[in-house]
Design a protein around this motif. Structure first.
Motif, PDB file in Angstrom:
ATOM      1  N   SER A 225      -6.301  13.830   3.053  1.00 27.37           N
ATOM      2  CA  SER A 225      -6.242  15.273   2.830  1.00 27.37           C
ATOM      3  C   SER A 225      -7.492  15.772   2.091  1.00 27.37           C
ATOM      4  CB  SER A 225      -4.977  15.616   2.043  1.00 27.37           C
ATOM      5  OG  SER A 225      -4.959  16.985   1.716  1.00 27.37           O
ATOM      6  N   VAL A 226      -7.871  15.059   1.023  1.00 28.49           N
ATOM      7  CA  VAL A 226      -9.054  15.467   0.257  1.00 28.49           C
ATOM      8  C   VAL A 226     -10.326  15.261   1.083  1.00 28.49           C
ATOM      9  CG1 VAL A 226     -10.420  15.063  -1.828  1.00 28.49           C
ATOM     10  CG2 VAL A 226      -7.927  14.945  -1.949  1.00 28.49           C
ATOM     11  N   LEU A 227     -10.413  14.138   1.785  1.00 23.80           N
ATOM     12  CA  LEU A 227     -11.605  13.849   2.598  1.00 23.80           C
ATOM     13  C   LEU A 227     -11.775  14.870   3.711  1.00 23.80           C
ATOM     14  CD1 LEU A 227     -11.404   9.948   2.891  1.00 23.80           C
ATOM     15  CD2 LEU A 227     -12.902  11.287   1.409  1.00 23.80           C
ATOM     16  N   GLU A 228     -10.651  15.333   4.234  1.00 23.99           N
ATOM     17  CA  GLU A 228     -10.714  16.350   5.292  1.00 23.99           C
ATOM     18  C   GLU A 228     -11.249  17.676   4.723  1.00 23.99           C
ATOM     19  OE1 GLU A 228      -7.902  18.122   8.869  1.00 23.99           O
ATOM     20  OE2 GLU A 228      -6.998  16.953   7.258  1.00 23.99           O
ATOM     21  N   LYS A 229     -10.760  18.047   3.544  1.00 21.85           N
ATOM     22  CA  LYS A 229     -11.248  19.275   2.896  1.00 21.85           C
ATOM     23  C   LYS A 229     -12.730  19.176   2.573  1.00 21.85           C
ATOM     24  CE  LYS A 229      -6.800  20.318   0.753  1.00 21.85           C
ATOM     25  NZ  LYS A 229      -6.010  19.960  -0.428  1.00 21.85           N
ATOM     26  N   ALA A 230     -13.169  17.968   2.223  1.00 22.29           N
ATOM     27  CA  ALA A 230     -14.584  17.756   1.879  1.00 22.29           C
ATOM     28  C   ALA A 230     -15.472  17.664   3.116  1.00 22.29           C
ATOM     29  CB  ALA A 230     -14.725  16.488   1.043  1.00 22.29           C
TER      30      ALA A 230
ATOM     31  N   PHE B 219      -3.267  12.216  11.943  1.00 25.26           N
ATOM     32  CA  PHE B 219      -3.631  10.807  11.832  1.00 25.26           C
ATOM     33  C   PHE B 219      -2.400   9.914  12.013  1.00 25.26           C
ATOM     34  CE2 PHE B 219      -7.135  12.693   9.294  1.00 25.26           C
ATOM     35  CZ  PHE B 219      -8.208  12.116   9.963  1.00 25.26           C
ATOM     36  N   ASP B 220      -2.597   8.792  12.665  1.00 26.39           N
ATOM     37  CA  ASP B 220      -1.548   7.796  12.857  1.00 26.39           C
ATOM     38  C   ASP B 220      -1.757   6.688  11.824  1.00 26.39           C
ATOM     39  OD1 ASP B 220       0.249   5.922  13.679  1.00 26.39           O
ATOM     40  OD2 ASP B 220      -0.747   5.460  15.587  1.00 26.39           O
TER      41      ASP B 220
ATOM     42  N   VAL C 249     -13.980  13.622   6.946  1.00 26.89           N
ATOM     43  CA  VAL C 249     -13.238  13.200   8.136  1.00 26.89           C
ATOM     44  C   VAL C 249     -12.667  14.436   8.823  1.00 26.89           C
ATOM     45  CG1 VAL C 249     -12.595  10.995   7.071  1.00 26.89           C
ATOM     46  CG2 VAL C 249     -10.991  12.909   6.992  1.00 26.89           C
ATOM     47  N   LYS C 250     -12.361  14.284  10.099  1.00 28.74           N
ATOM     48  CA  LYS C 250     -11.764  15.374  10.871  1.00 28.74           C
ATOM     49  C   LYS C 250     -10.465  14.877  11.484  1.00 28.74           C
ATOM     50  CE  LYS C 250     -12.855  18.838  14.362  1.00 28.74           C
ATOM     51  NZ  LYS C 250     -13.840  19.323  15.344  1.00 28.74           N
ATOM     52  N   GLN C 251      -9.388  15.603  11.226  1.00 30.12           N
ATOM     53  CA  GLN C 251      -8.089  15.193  11.746  1.00 30.12           C
ATOM     54  C   GLN C 251      -8.016  15.388  13.248  1.00 30.12           C
ATOM     55  OE1 GLN C 251      -3.339  16.048  10.887  1.00 30.12           O
ATOM     56  NE2 GLN C 251      -4.863  16.812   9.455  1.00 30.12           N
TER      57      GLN C 251
ATOM     58  N   ILE D  49       0.863  -1.186   0.000  1.00 31.34           N
ATOM     59  CA  ILE D  49       0.000   0.000   0.000  1.00 31.34           C
ATOM     60  C   ILE D  49       0.899   1.236   0.000  1.00 31.34           C
ATOM     61  CG2 ILE D  49      -1.796   1.306   1.206  1.00 31.34           C
ATOM     62  CD1 ILE D  49      -2.599  -1.301   2.613  1.00 31.34           C
ATOM     63  N   PRO D  50       0.805   2.085  -1.030  1.00 29.90           N
ATOM     64  CA  PRO D  50       1.600   3.320  -1.016  1.00 29.90           C
ATOM     65  C   PRO D  50       1.134   4.259   0.103  1.00 29.90           C
ATOM     66  CG  PRO D  50       0.823   2.814  -3.235  1.00 29.90           C
ATOM     67  CD  PRO D  50       0.079   1.911  -2.296  1.00 29.90           C
ATOM     68  N   THR D  51       2.075   4.711   0.916  1.00 18.87           N
ATOM     69  CA  THR D  51       1.741   5.623   2.019  1.00 18.87           C
ATOM     70  C   THR D  51       1.009   6.858   1.518  1.00 18.87           C
ATOM     71  OG1 THR D  51       3.692   4.866   3.233  1.00 18.87           O
ATOM     72  CG2 THR D  51       2.723   6.957   3.931  1.00 18.87           C
ATOM     73  N   LYS D  52       1.432   7.364   0.356  1.00 17.19           N
ATOM     74  CA  LYS D  52       0.836   8.605  -0.157  1.00 17.19           C
ATOM     75  C   LYS D  52      -0.642   8.427  -0.503  1.00 17.19           C
ATOM     76  CE  LYS D  52       1.942   8.270  -5.097  1.00 17.19           C
ATOM     77  NZ  LYS D  52       2.583   8.922  -6.242  1.00 17.19           N
ATOM     78  N   VAL D  53      -1.068   7.202  -0.812  1.00 13.07           N
ATOM     79  CA  VAL D  53      -2.488   6.969  -1.106  1.00 13.07           C
ATOM     80  C   VAL D  53      -3.330   7.297   0.125  1.00 13.07           C
ATOM     81  CG1 VAL D  53      -4.226   5.207  -1.625  1.00 13.07           C
ATOM     82  CG2 VAL D  53      -2.092   5.265  -2.920  1.00 13.07           C
TER      83      VAL D  53
END
Length: 291
Positions: free
Chosen positions: A262-267, A277-278, A270-272, A252-256
């Protein structure tokens, strides 16, 4: 006891279906989940499946929002998913911009069809808190809702939706590709043992690699998909030009994970938490390797 593997019966699942036919139910059985990732997550939670091959964004948002029913164990498709935006045959909506303030049809709460509506709103500059949803379970319910006017539009994978459009059951008014690779693999942390899950993923990798090869793309992939799904040859050829699979299903690429969060948080999906996030909470590192 064979692993119970939940999946959505779409053209993306072709390597999995080939693996299943070769395995003959000895090490795993397939459990079809026609309503998509929301249903897959629900079945993981209810002890109806052990492993799910599902969409990246709902899997990651589910863990970020507190689910303990699964962790990520691998990758399945490494290219984005193209979500078609579909409205009713005779509706008043002619473009994505027309949908502002309307009710969007989704399959279930937490599904890809809901997550991508947030992404669409983000792209359009709409306040995500203004989005309204109606749950319609599956593509048949979604099509009915846009044609009876109870929803304005819904989002579903382009080539899965296209046969219904070709039959005059709706209209495409746009598309929204995912900003991330489209499919990951998740497993229940206790029911799916590390040994059995790793063996399954190693086997899946062989079939994915074969399906993704130039030789298979030029020879056997198209007749297999025609036989299993009945799609027109030209649609399959067009889809094959857009899709790639990972070299190893165990990586699994970490950047995925980071870019999706990042996008889900902007949308607003999700809330960091404080401190961020760990990644350990998302991935079963006894099975998957973060790259």
């Amino acid at each position: 006891m064979p692993l119970r593997v939940g999946y959505v019966r779409e053209h993306f699942s072709s390597p999995l279906l080939q693996f299943s036919e070769a395995d003959g139910g000895k090490t795993f059985t397939l459990v079809e989940c026609p309503s998509g990732t929301g249903q897959l997550i629900s079945r993981l939670t209810k002890d109806e499946i052990d492993i799910a091959i599902a969409l990246t964004d709902p899997l990651i948002s589910g863990i970020a929002n507190g689910s303990k029913s699964y962790k990520l164990v691998g990758s399945y498709v490494s290219t984005p998913l193209n979500w078609a935006v579909t409205t009713g045959t005779n509706s008043k909506y002619n473009s994505i911009s027309d949908l502002k303030g309307s009710t969007i049809g989704i399959s279930r709460n937490g599904s890809g069809s809901q997550t991508m509506a947030y992404v669409m709103a983000l792209q359009q500059g709409w306040p995500t808190e203004d989005l309204r949803f109606q749950i319609n379970n599956d593509i048949r319910g979604l099509l009915n809702s846009v044609n009876d006017g109870s929803t304005s539009a819904f989002m579903w994978e382009w080539f899965t939706t296209k046969p219904f459009i070709d039959a005059g059951e709706g209209r495409f008014i746009g598309s929204v590709p995912t900003p991330w690779p489209s499919w990951l693999i998740a497993a229940h942390p206790e029911r799916a043992s590390a040994e059995a899950t790793s063996t399954f993923l190693e086997g899946l990798t062989k079939f994915v690699s074969d399906f993704d090869s130039e030789e298979s793309r030029a020879t056997k992939n198209i007749p297999f998909i025609v036989e299993k799904f009945g799609y027109p040859k030209e649609d399959i050829e067009a889809w094959l030009k857009t899709v790639k699979y990972p070299k190893s299903c165990l990586e699994i690429p970490t950047k995925v994970i980071l870019e999706t969060l990042s996008v889900l948080e902007k949308a607003g999906v999700v809330k960091q938490p404080e401190g961020g996030f760990d990644l350990e909470m998302f991935v079963n590192k006894g099975i998957a390797q973060l790259t």
